[in-house]
Scaffold this motif. Structure first.
Motif, PDB file in Angstrom:
ATOM      1  N   PRO A 100      66.620  59.974  37.297  1.00 48.19           N
ATOM      2  CA  PRO A 100      67.596  59.572  38.304  1.00 48.19           C
ATOM      3  C   PRO A 100      67.324  58.124  38.708  1.00 48.19           C
ATOM      4  CG  PRO A 100      65.968  61.045  39.259  1.00 48.19           C
ATOM      5  CD  PRO A 100      65.688  60.969  37.789  1.00 48.19           C
ATOM      6  N   PRO A 101      68.324  57.442  39.209  1.00 47.73           N
ATOM      7  CA  PRO A 101      68.086  56.059  39.634  1.00 47.73           C
ATOM      8  C   PRO A 101      67.063  56.028  40.764  1.00 47.73           C
ATOM      9  CG  PRO A 101      70.271  56.810  40.342  1.00 47.73           C
ATOM     10  CD  PRO A 101      69.683  57.887  39.467  1.00 47.73           C
ATOM     11  N   PRO A 102      66.321  54.927  40.863  1.00 52.01           N
ATOM     12  CA  PRO A 102      65.332  54.836  41.936  1.00 52.01           C
ATOM     13  C   PRO A 102      66.013  54.819  43.309  1.00 52.01           C
ATOM     14  CG  PRO A 102      65.524  52.741  40.795  1.00 52.01           C
ATOM     15  CD  PRO A 102      66.366  53.725  40.040  1.00 52.01           C
ATOM     16  N   ILE A 103      65.235  55.158  44.312  1.00 52.12           N
ATOM     17  CA  ILE A 103      65.713  55.136  45.692  1.00 52.12           C
ATOM     18  C   ILE A 103      65.191  53.847  46.324  1.00 52.12           C
ATOM     19  CG2 ILE A 103      65.622  56.307  47.937  1.00 52.12           C
ATOM     20  CD1 ILE A 103      64.969  58.909  46.343  1.00 52.12           C
ATOM     21  N   ARG A 104      66.083  53.038  46.899  1.00 49.10           N
ATOM     22  CA  ARG A 104      65.687  51.799  47.576  1.00 49.10           C
ATOM     23  C   ARG A 104      65.258  52.148  48.995  1.00 49.10           C
ATOM     24  NH1 ARG A 104      64.644  47.153  45.660  1.00 49.10           N
ATOM     25  NH2 ARG A 104      65.528  46.118  47.447  1.00 49.10           N
ATOM     26  N   VAL A 105      63.979  51.976  49.268  1.00 50.22           N
ATOM     27  CA  VAL A 105      63.424  52.382  50.557  1.00 50.22           C
ATOM     28  C   VAL A 105      62.127  51.612  50.778  1.00 50.22           C
ATOM     29  CG1 VAL A 105      62.195  54.355  49.540  1.00 50.22           C
ATOM     30  CG2 VAL A 105      62.838  54.437  51.946  1.00 50.22           C
ATOM     31  N   ASN A 106      61.762  51.381  52.042  1.00 51.72           N
ATOM     32  CA  ASN A 106      60.462  50.749  52.257  1.00 51.72           C
ATOM     33  C   ASN A 106      59.375  51.814  52.303  1.00 51.72           C
ATOM     34  OD1 ASN A 106      60.055  51.558  55.003  1.00 51.72           O
ATOM     35  ND2 ASN A 106      61.155  49.770  55.750  1.00 51.72           N
ATOM     36  N   ARG A 107      58.150  51.371  52.370  1.00 51.81           N
ATOM     37  CA  ARG A 107      57.026  52.289  52.229  1.00 51.81           C
ATOM     38  C   ARG A 107      56.825  53.234  53.407  1.00 51.81           C
ATOM     39  NH1 ARG A 107      52.186  48.681  49.541  1.00 51.81           N
ATOM     40  NH2 ARG A 107      53.040  48.654  47.430  1.00 51.81           N
ATOM     41  N   ALA A 108      57.092  52.780  54.621  1.00 53.15           N
ATOM     42  CA  ALA A 108      56.768  53.600  55.796  1.00 53.15           C
ATOM     43  C   ALA A 108      57.464  54.965  55.784  1.00 53.15           C
ATOM     44  CB  ALA A 108      57.068  52.840  57.086  1.00 53.15           C
ATOM     45  N   PRO A 114      52.463  42.170  47.871  1.00 55.62           N
ATOM     46  CA  PRO A 114      51.282  42.556  48.647  1.00 55.62           C
ATOM     47  C   PRO A 114      51.029  41.687  49.878  1.00 55.62           C
ATOM     48  CG  PRO A 114      50.623  41.411  46.663  1.00 55.62           C
ATOM     49  CD  PRO A 114      52.102  41.595  46.581  1.00 55.62           C
ATOM     50  N   ASP A 115      51.759  40.575  50.017  1.00 55.27           N
ATOM     51  CA  ASP A 115      51.528  39.685  51.150  1.00 55.27           C
ATOM     52  C   ASP A 115      52.568  39.930  52.246  1.00 55.27           C
ATOM     53  OD1 ASP A 115      53.844  38.642  50.076  1.00 55.27           O
ATOM     54  OD2 ASP A 115      52.909  36.812  49.324  1.00 55.27           O
ATOM     55  N   ALA A 116      52.648  39.032  53.184  1.00 52.91           N
ATOM     56  CA  ALA A 116      53.538  39.205  54.333  1.00 52.91           C
ATOM     57  C   ALA A 116      55.011  39.297  53.916  1.00 52.91           C
ATOM     58  CB  ALA A 116      53.345  38.064  55.331  1.00 52.91           C
ATOM     59  N   ARG A 117      55.363  38.724  52.768  1.00 54.17           N
ATOM     60  CA  ARG A 117      56.757  38.834  52.314  1.00 54.17           C
ATOM     61  C   ARG A 117      57.130  40.291  52.041  1.00 54.17           C
ATOM     62  NH1 ARG A 117      57.112  35.851  47.062  1.00 54.17           N
ATOM     63  NH2 ARG A 117      55.364  37.218  46.886  1.00 54.17           N
ATOM     64  N   GLY A 118      56.131  41.110  51.741  1.00 58.53           N
ATOM     65  CA  GLY A 118      56.384  42.516  51.454  1.00 58.53           C
ATOM     66  C   GLY A 118      56.484  43.382  52.696  1.00 58.53           C
ATOM     67  N   TRP A 119      56.171  42.808  53.867  1.00 59.98           N
ATOM     68  CA  TRP A 119      56.180  43.576  55.111  1.00 59.98           C
ATOM     69  C   TRP A 119      57.590  44.074  55.391  1.00 59.98           C
ATOM     70  CZ3 TRP A 119      52.843  45.965  57.980  1.00 59.98           C
ATOM     71  CH2 TRP A 119      53.221  46.404  59.240  1.00 59.98           C
ATOM     72  N   GLY A 120      57.785  45.385  55.367  1.00 58.36           N
ATOM     73  CA  GLY A 120      59.079  45.980  55.671  1.00 58.36           C
ATOM     74  C   GLY A 120      60.104  45.854  54.555  1.00 58.36           C
ATOM     75  N   ALA A 121      59.707  45.270  53.435  1.00 63.87           N
ATOM     76  CA  ALA A 121      60.647  45.089  52.326  1.00 63.87           C
ATOM     77  C   ALA A 121      60.906  46.424  51.632  1.00 63.87           C
ATOM     78  CB  ALA A 121      60.086  44.091  51.317  1.00 63.87           C
ATOM     79  N   LYS A 122      62.132  46.579  51.175  1.00 66.14           N
ATOM     80  CA  LYS A 122      62.458  47.775  50.406  1.00 66.14           C
ATOM     81  C   LYS A 122      61.998  47.590  48.973  1.00 66.14           C
ATOM     82  CE  LYS A 122      66.301  49.458  53.124  1.00 66.14           C
ATOM     83  NZ  LYS A 122      67.694  49.908  53.115  1.00 66.14           N
ATOM     84  N   GLY A 123      61.546  48.675  48.419  1.00 67.71           N
ATOM     85  CA  GLY A 123      61.160  48.700  47.020  1.00 67.71           C
ATOM     86  C   GLY A 123      61.869  49.866  46.359  1.00 67.71           C
ATOM     87  N   GLU A 124      61.509  50.131  45.132  1.00 69.81           N
ATOM     88  CA  GLU A 124      62.133  51.223  44.392  1.00 69.81           C
ATOM     89  C   GLU A 124      61.171  52.399  44.284  1.00 69.81           C
ATOM     90  OE1 GLU A 124      63.466  49.660  40.634  1.00 69.81           O
ATOM     91  OE2 GLU A 124      65.230  48.764  41.571  1.00 69.81           O
ATOM     92  N   LEU A 125      61.599  53.527  44.816  1.00 67.81           N
ATOM     93  CA  LEU A 125      60.849  54.773  44.690  1.00 67.81           C
ATOM     94  C   LEU A 125      61.392  55.506  43.475  1.00 67.81           C
ATOM     95  CD1 LEU A 125      58.800  56.852  45.797  1.00 67.81           C
ATOM     96  CD2 LEU A 125      60.696  57.839  47.098  1.00 67.81           C
ATOM     97  N   HIS A 126      60.551  55.647  42.466  1.00 68.76           N
ATOM     98  CA  HIS A 126      60.939  56.330  41.235  1.00 68.76           C
ATOM     99  C   HIS A 126      60.445  57.777  41.309  1.00 68.76           C
ATOM    100  CE1 HIS A 126      62.252  52.721  39.038  1.00 68.76           C
ATOM    101  NE2 HIS A 126      61.341  52.121  39.801  1.00 68.76           N
ATOM    102  N   LEU A 127      61.356  58.720  41.286  1.00 67.75           N
ATOM    103  CA  LEU A 127      60.980  60.134  41.367  1.00 67.75           C
ATOM    104  C   LEU A 127      60.116  60.551  40.170  1.00 67.75           C
ATOM    105  CD1 LEU A 127      64.285  61.661  42.753  1.00 67.75           C
ATOM    106  CD2 LEU A 127      62.284  60.828  44.007  1.00 67.75           C
ATOM    107  N   ARG A 128      60.322  59.900  39.044  1.00 70.16           N
ATOM    108  CA  ARG A 128      59.500  60.162  37.855  1.00 70.16           C
ATOM    109  C   ARG A 128      58.035  59.892  38.154  1.00 70.16           C
ATOM    110  NH1 ARG A 128      57.692  56.228  35.223  1.00 70.16           N
ATOM    111  NH2 ARG A 128      59.372  54.847  35.805  1.00 70.16           N
ATOM    112  N   ARG A 129      57.738  58.854  38.920  1.00 70.79           N
ATOM    113  CA  ARG A 129      56.348  58.521  39.246  1.00 70.79           C
ATOM    114  C   ARG A 129      55.724  59.584  40.149  1.00 70.79           C
ATOM    115  NH1 ARG A 129      55.574  52.531  40.984  1.00 70.79           N
ATOM    116  NH2 ARG A 129      53.405  53.135  40.661  1.00 70.79           N
TER     117      ARG A 129
END
Length: 179
Positions: free
Chosen positions: A6-14, A158-173
């Motif tokens: 399935p396509p990844p889910i765009r979401v931040n880590r929290a 991994p730095d401050a630019r990543g704070w609160g940034a959305k990434g891709e959650l891959h269900l396969r992972r």
């Protein structure tokens, strides 16, 4: 024939950590409300620690979780994903995370936060996490669960630019983390 990923889910880590911690807490036998209350505390303390590492939050003196609590007696805690979560009891006696000063942290805000972050893909993400949690004995899951989360969490800088940034959650992972 294998199904396409399935396509990844765009979401931040929290919210990913919040949902994962809730799933782990449920696997350990906690009711849903307790699980989300505890999970919110785990995700919040992880975010605070990262903010301090990145220099975007000030280092505070020793707080309650580090032994600086002025309470005359030891506080009740629940261990979740390698963290001792201070707990309080709700009006109905339910065990909930301590929101400070013995006030119980309600589950509803954490549940709403996760629902909003995942949107229509919440059930899909939860099912993948539940399958992973079910593949590991509860005690081991509680001990190694944060490392499992690190395997599937969304990638962000991994730095401050990543704070609160959305990434891709891959269900396969998430599914592969069991292997």
């Amino acid at each position: 024939m294998t199904q396409p990923d399935p396509p990844p889910i765009r979401v931040n880590r929290a919210p990913v950590l919040t949902l994962w911690a809730a799933v782990v807490a449920e696997r350990l036998g906690h009711p849903v409300d307790t699980a989300f209350s505890l999970a919110s505390h785990v995700a919040g303390t992880a975010a605070q620690a990262k903010a301090r590492r990145l220099g975007i939050a000030e280092e505070h003196g020793k707080g309650a979780e580090h032994g600086g609590d002025a309470a005359p007696h030891p506080r009740e805690t629940v261990r979740l994903l390698g963290r001792d979560v201070p707990v309080a009891h709700g009006g109905d006696g339910a065990v909930l995370a301590d929101d400070g000063g013995g006030k119980p942290a309600l589950a509803a805000p954490a549940q709403a936060y996760v629902a909003k972050a995942f949107g229509a893909r919440l059930d899909e993400a939860r099912a993948a996490m539940e399958a992973l949690a079910a593949s590991v004995p509860p005690e081991e899951l509680n001990r190694t669960g944060f490392r499992l989360y690190e395997h599937f969490r969304p990638e962000v800088p991994p730095d401050a630019r990543g704070w609160g940034a959305k990434g891709e959650l891959h269900l396969r992972r998430i599914r592969e983390a069991a292997g």
